[in-house]
Design a protein around this motif. Structure first.
Motif, PDB file in Angstrom:
ATOM      1  N   MET A   1     -29.696 -29.752 -33.804  1.00 24.66           N
ATOM      2  CA  MET A   1     -29.652 -30.807 -34.796  1.00 24.66           C
ATOM      3  C   MET A   1     -28.220 -31.055 -35.279  1.00 24.66           C
ATOM      4  SD  MET A   1     -31.794 -32.736 -36.394  1.00 24.66           S
ATOM      5  CE  MET A   1     -32.133 -33.562 -37.858  1.00 24.66           C
ATOM      6  N   ARG A   2     -27.460 -29.989 -35.386  1.00 20.61           N
ATOM      7  CA  ARG A   2     -26.094 -30.120 -35.870  1.00 20.61           C
ATOM      8  C   ARG A   2     -25.225 -30.893 -34.872  1.00 20.61           C
ATOM      9  NH1 ARG A   2     -22.489 -25.882 -39.016  1.00 20.61           N
ATOM     10  NH2 ARG A   2     -20.638 -27.147 -39.029  1.00 20.61           N
ATOM     11  N   GLN A   3     -25.424 -30.724 -33.594  1.00 18.96           N
ATOM     12  CA  GLN A   3     -24.630 -31.426 -32.594  1.00 18.96           C
ATOM     13  C   GLN A   3     -24.950 -32.919 -32.585  1.00 18.96           C
ATOM     14  OE1 GLN A   3     -25.421 -29.269 -29.035  1.00 18.96           O
ATOM     15  NE2 GLN A   3     -23.844 -27.739 -29.452  1.00 18.96           N
ATOM     16  N   LYS A   4     -26.188 -33.283 -32.804  1.00 12.57           N
ATOM     17  CA  LYS A   4     -26.546 -34.705 -32.854  1.00 12.57           C
ATOM     18  C   LYS A   4     -25.883 -35.391 -34.045  1.00 12.57           C
ATOM     19  CE  LYS A   4     -30.899 -35.291 -30.531  1.00 12.57           C
ATOM     20  NZ  LYS A   4     -32.277 -35.735 -30.681  1.00 12.57           N
ATOM     21  N   ARG A   5     -25.859 -34.725 -35.172  1.00 12.81           N
ATOM     22  CA  ARG A   5     -25.284 -35.305 -36.373  1.00 12.81           C
ATOM     23  C   ARG A   5     -23.778 -35.522 -36.181  1.00 12.81           C
ATOM     24  NH1 ARG A   5     -26.928 -32.328 -41.514  1.00 12.81           N
ATOM     25  NH2 ARG A   5     -28.897 -33.259 -40.916  1.00 12.81           N
ATOM     26  N   PHE A   7     -22.192 -36.032 -33.376  1.00 13.01           N
ATOM     27  CA  PHE A   7     -22.020 -37.131 -32.422  1.00 13.01           C
ATOM     28  C   PHE A   7     -22.179 -38.476 -33.123  1.00 13.01           C
ATOM     29  CE2 PHE A   7     -23.972 -40.202 -29.518  1.00 13.01           C
ATOM     30  CZ  PHE A   7     -22.945 -40.315 -28.581  1.00 13.01           C
ATOM     31  N   ILE A   8     -23.180 -38.569 -33.973  1.00 16.44           N
ATOM     32  CA  ILE A   8     -23.415 -39.820 -34.694  1.00 16.44           C
ATOM     33  C   ILE A   8     -22.264 -40.104 -35.648  1.00 16.44           C
ATOM     34  CG2 ILE A   8     -24.899 -40.925 -36.424  1.00 16.44           C
ATOM     35  CD1 ILE A   8     -27.278 -39.580 -35.043  1.00 16.44           C
ATOM     36  N   LEU A   9     -21.797 -39.098 -36.372  1.00  9.38           N
ATOM     37  CA  LEU A   9     -20.719 -39.303 -37.341  1.00  9.38           C
ATOM     38  C   LEU A   9     -19.377 -39.578 -36.672  1.00  9.38           C
ATOM     39  CD1 LEU A   9     -21.548 -36.572 -40.010  1.00  9.38           C
ATOM     40  CD2 LEU A   9     -21.809 -39.034 -40.221  1.00  9.38           C
ATOM     41  N   LEU A  10     -19.116 -38.943 -35.546  1.00 11.90           N
ATOM     42  CA  LEU A  10     -17.813 -39.086 -34.903  1.00 11.90           C
ATOM     43  C   LEU A  10     -17.727 -40.244 -33.917  1.00 11.90           C
ATOM     44  CD1 LEU A  10     -16.976 -35.337 -34.255  1.00 11.90           C
ATOM     45  CD2 LEU A  10     -16.013 -36.843 -35.993  1.00 11.90           C
ATOM     46  N   ILE A  11     -18.830 -40.652 -33.333  1.00 11.93           N
ATOM     47  CA  ILE A  11     -18.797 -41.679 -32.286  1.00 11.93           C
ATOM     48  C   ILE A  11     -19.506 -42.960 -32.710  1.00 11.93           C
ATOM     49  CG2 ILE A  11     -19.396 -42.219 -29.903  1.00 11.93           C
ATOM     50  CD1 ILE A  11     -17.270 -40.051 -30.150  1.00 11.93           C
TER      51      ILE A  11
END
Length: 112
Positions: A1-5, A7-11
Motif C-alpha cells: 500500500m505504501r508503494q502505491k501511495r 507512486f501516486i504522489l510522485l508521478i
C-alpha cells in the motif's frame, strides 16, 4: 500500500497538475484572443456605421500587444479586403493606410 501511495504522489499528481495548469493557460489565451477580435469587429462596425458581419483576416499583434494590424471585409462591401490598425490602449481605429499612425505601426519599415 505504501508503494502505491508514493507512486501516486510522485508521478500521477504532478502530471495531472501540469495538465490542468497547461489547459488553464491555453484556455485563457484563446479567450483573450477572441475578446480582442470582438473588440476590433465592434470598432470597425462603429466606424463603418453598420451592423452587418465583418470578417477579419491576417491579424498581427504590434507594439508589444497594444495594437492590431490586419485586413477586414464587411459583408455589404465588395469582394476585396481593406487594411486597418486598431490601437487597443486608446480604442482608436485607423482605416487610412496613408496616415502616419498606420505607416508607423503597420508599415513595412516598422517590421524591420
Amino acid at each position: 500500500m505504501r508503494q502505491k501511495r508514493s507512486f501516486i504522489l510522485l508521478i500521477v499528481f504532478p502530471i495531472a497538475a501540469m495538465l490542468v495548469v497547461g489547459g488553464l493557460l491555453f484556455a485563457d489565451q484563446a479567450m483573450t484572443d477572441q475578446q480582442e477580435n470582438d473588440d476590433v469587429q465592434r470598432a470597425l462596425a462603429a466606424a463603418l456605421q453598420t451592423s452587418s458581419n465583418i470578417e477579419l483576416q491576417h491579424l498581427q499583434s504590434v507594439n508589444y500587444g497594444y495594437g492590431v494590424c490586419g485586413l477586414y471585409k464587411a459583408s455589404f462591401a465588395g469582394k476585396g479586403f481593406k487594411p486597418f490598425f486598431y490601437d487597443m490602449v486608446n480604442d482608436h481605429l485607423i482605416l487610412d493606410i496613408n496616415s502616419r499612425r498606420y505607416q508607423s505601426n503597420c508599415g513595412l519599415s516598422s517590421i524591420c
